[in-house]
Design an enzyme around this catalytic site. Structure first.
Site, PDB file in Angstrom:
ATOM      1  N   HIS A  30      27.428   0.257   4.098  1.00 22.05           N
ATOM      2  CA  HIS A  30      28.283  -0.586   3.269  1.00 22.05           C
ATOM      3  C   HIS A  30      29.539   0.168   2.771  1.00 22.05           C
ATOM      4  O   HIS A  30      29.500   1.720   3.114  1.00 22.05           O
ATOM      5  CB  HIS A  30      27.718  -1.363   2.126  1.00 22.05           C
ATOM      6  CG  HIS A  30      27.453  -0.505   0.787  1.00 22.05           C
ATOM      7  ND1 HIS A  30      27.196  -1.129  -0.186  1.00 22.05           N
ATOM      8  CD2 HIS A  30      27.258   0.802   0.691  1.00 22.05           C
ATOM      9  CE1 HIS A  30      26.924   0.049  -1.283  1.00 22.05           C
ATOM     10  NE2 HIS A  30      26.963   1.154  -0.584  1.00 22.05           N
ATOM     11  N   CYS A  49      31.478   5.811  -2.655  1.00 15.94           N
ATOM     12  CA  CYS A  49      31.222   4.540  -1.993  1.00 15.94           C
ATOM     13  C   CYS A  49      32.270   3.981  -1.529  1.00 15.94           C
ATOM     14  O   CYS A  49      32.199   2.854  -0.765  1.00 15.94           O
ATOM     15  CB  CYS A  49      30.229   3.681  -2.996  1.00 15.94           C
ATOM     16  SG  CYS A  49      28.470   3.938  -3.192  1.00 15.94           S
ATOM     17  N   HIS A  55      28.828   4.185   4.605  1.00 15.97           N
ATOM     18  CA  HIS A  55      27.540   5.161   4.319  1.00 15.97           C
ATOM     19  C   HIS A  55      26.458   4.122   4.322  1.00 15.97           C
ATOM     20  O   HIS A  55      26.679   2.750   3.888  1.00 15.97           O
ATOM     21  CB  HIS A  55      28.044   5.952   3.133  1.00 15.97           C
ATOM     22  CG  HIS A  55      28.193   5.067   1.786  1.00 15.97           C
ATOM     23  ND1 HIS A  55      29.088   4.579   1.377  1.00 15.97           N
ATOM     24  CD2 HIS A  55      27.247   4.702   0.900  1.00 15.97           C
ATOM     25  CE1 HIS A  55      29.096   3.774   0.416  1.00 15.97           C
ATOM     26  NE2 HIS A  55      27.868   4.010   0.222  1.00 15.97           N
ATOM     27  N   HIS A  57      22.328   3.329   2.834  1.00 10.62           N
ATOM     28  CA  HIS A  57      21.303   3.288   1.768  1.00 10.62           C
ATOM     29  C   HIS A  57      20.119   2.747   2.555  1.00 10.62           C
ATOM     30  O   HIS A  57      19.956   1.842   3.166  1.00 10.62           O
ATOM     31  CB  HIS A  57      21.594   2.398   0.479  1.00 10.62           C
ATOM     32  CG  HIS A  57      22.784   3.005  -0.064  1.00 10.62           C
ATOM     33  ND1 HIS A  57      22.804   4.007  -1.275  1.00 10.62           N
ATOM     34  CD2 HIS A  57      24.161   2.620  -0.343  1.00 10.62           C
ATOM     35  CE1 HIS A  57      24.030   4.183  -1.677  1.00 10.62           C
ATOM     36  NE2 HIS A  57      24.861   3.026  -1.106  1.00 10.62           N
ATOM     37  N   ASP A  95      18.455  -5.481   7.940  1.00  9.62           N
ATOM     38  CA  ASP A  95      18.183  -4.198   8.186  1.00  9.62           C
ATOM     39  C   ASP A  95      18.912  -3.602   9.353  1.00  9.62           C
ATOM     40  O   ASP A  95      19.128  -4.467  10.283  1.00  9.62           O
ATOM     41  CB  ASP A  95      16.670  -4.079   8.690  1.00  9.62           C
ATOM     42  CG  ASP A  95      16.118  -3.019   8.880  1.00  9.62           C
ATOM     43  OD1 ASP A  95      16.312  -2.045   8.099  1.00  9.62           O
ATOM     44  OD2 ASP A  95      15.157  -2.903   9.904  1.00  9.62           O
ATOM     45  N   HIS A  96      19.260  -2.289   9.355  1.00 17.18           N
ATOM     46  CA  HIS A  96      20.229  -1.832  10.428  1.00 17.18           C
ATOM     47  C   HIS A  96      21.377  -2.398  10.632  1.00 17.18           C
ATOM     48  O   HIS A  96      21.958  -2.464  11.721  1.00 17.18           O
ATOM     49  CB  HIS A  96      19.304  -1.731  11.630  1.00 17.18           C
ATOM     50  CG  HIS A  96      18.391  -0.451  11.549  1.00 17.18           C
ATOM     51  ND1 HIS A  96      17.236  -0.646  10.754  1.00 17.18           N
ATOM     52  CD2 HIS A  96      18.156   0.734  11.969  1.00 17.18           C
ATOM     53  CE1 HIS A  96      16.584   0.433  10.886  1.00 17.18           C
ATOM     54  NE2 HIS A  96      16.903   1.278  11.479  1.00 17.18           N
ATOM     55  N   GLU A 140      18.909   0.474  -4.922  1.00 20.27           N
ATOM     56  CA  GLU A 140      20.140   1.041  -3.843  1.00 20.27           C
ATOM     57  C   GLU A 140      19.871   2.612  -3.799  1.00 20.27           C
ATOM     58  O   GLU A 140      19.759   3.283  -2.615  1.00 20.27           O
ATOM     59  CB  GLU A 140      21.440   0.817  -4.442  1.00 20.27           C
ATOM     60  CG  GLU A 140      22.407   1.259  -3.263  1.00 20.27           C
ATOM     61  CD  GLU A 140      23.699   0.692  -3.779  1.00 20.27           C
ATOM     62  OE1 GLU A 140      24.352  -0.223  -3.156  1.00 20.27           O
ATOM     63  OE2 GLU A 140      24.514   1.453  -4.380  1.00 20.27           O
TER      64      GLU A 140
HETATM   65 NI    NI Z   1      26.773   2.904  -1.637  1.00 24.24          NI
END
Ligand code: NI
Length: 150
Positions: A30, A49, A55, A57, A95-96, A140
């Site tokens: 995100h 962020c 990037h 998580h 996911d992914h 997160e």
């Molecule tokens: Ni982040």
């Protein structure tokens, strides 16, 4: 004359609420960014962020379902059913993925942990019997997590 055993057992479990938890994990990319703010404001608000190339998580998702134990099954909710629900409706979707680019829900919504938790709640709320309470806990990072509803 004492009450039959099944009545005693039923009374014992009546009105007893139990919370059932199912833990899952997904990873996703995100970027936190508010297009209405300047680059500098975005940088100040979101720091790392906000980095333009996204990037990732590893999100730890805990779904909490609270309700009365069904006398017939002894379950609040069958965890196999709950697991399948999360699999099909959340993991398949999140996911992914790149949350900003791949999920229509975040087209105009900043994909913060708070907002992700609300989106996940809204999706699952429709799939889980309304007599059951639902709560989403989303980590997160190891140190940062959110809970919805609060
Ligand atoms: Ni982040």
């Amino acid at each position: 004359k004492s009450a039959p055993i099944n009545i005693v057992i039923q009374k014992l479990f009546m009105n007893k609420k139990v919370a059932v938890f199912r833990k899952e994990r997904f990873n996703a990319a995100h970027r936190l960014h508010n297009p209405n703010l300047s680059d500098m404001e975005n940088q100040m608000l979101f720091g790392k962020c906000n980095s333009p190339n996204f990037h990732g998580h590893n999100y730890d998702l805990t779904v909490k379902v609270t309700g009365y134990v069904e006398p017939k099954t002894g379950y609040v909710i069958d965890t196999k059913i709950l697991s399948n629900l999360i699999d099909e409706n959340i993991l398949e979707k999140f996911d992914h993925r790149n949350l900003n680019l791949d999920l229509v829900e975040f087209k105009d919504l900043n994909p913060t942990a708070e907002n992700i938790a609300i989106i996940i709640y809204n999706i699952l709320r429709e799939k889980i019997n309304s007599s059951l309470e639902l709560k989403i806990i989303l980590n997160e990072t190891e140190k940062n997590y959110v809970e919805y509803p609060a």
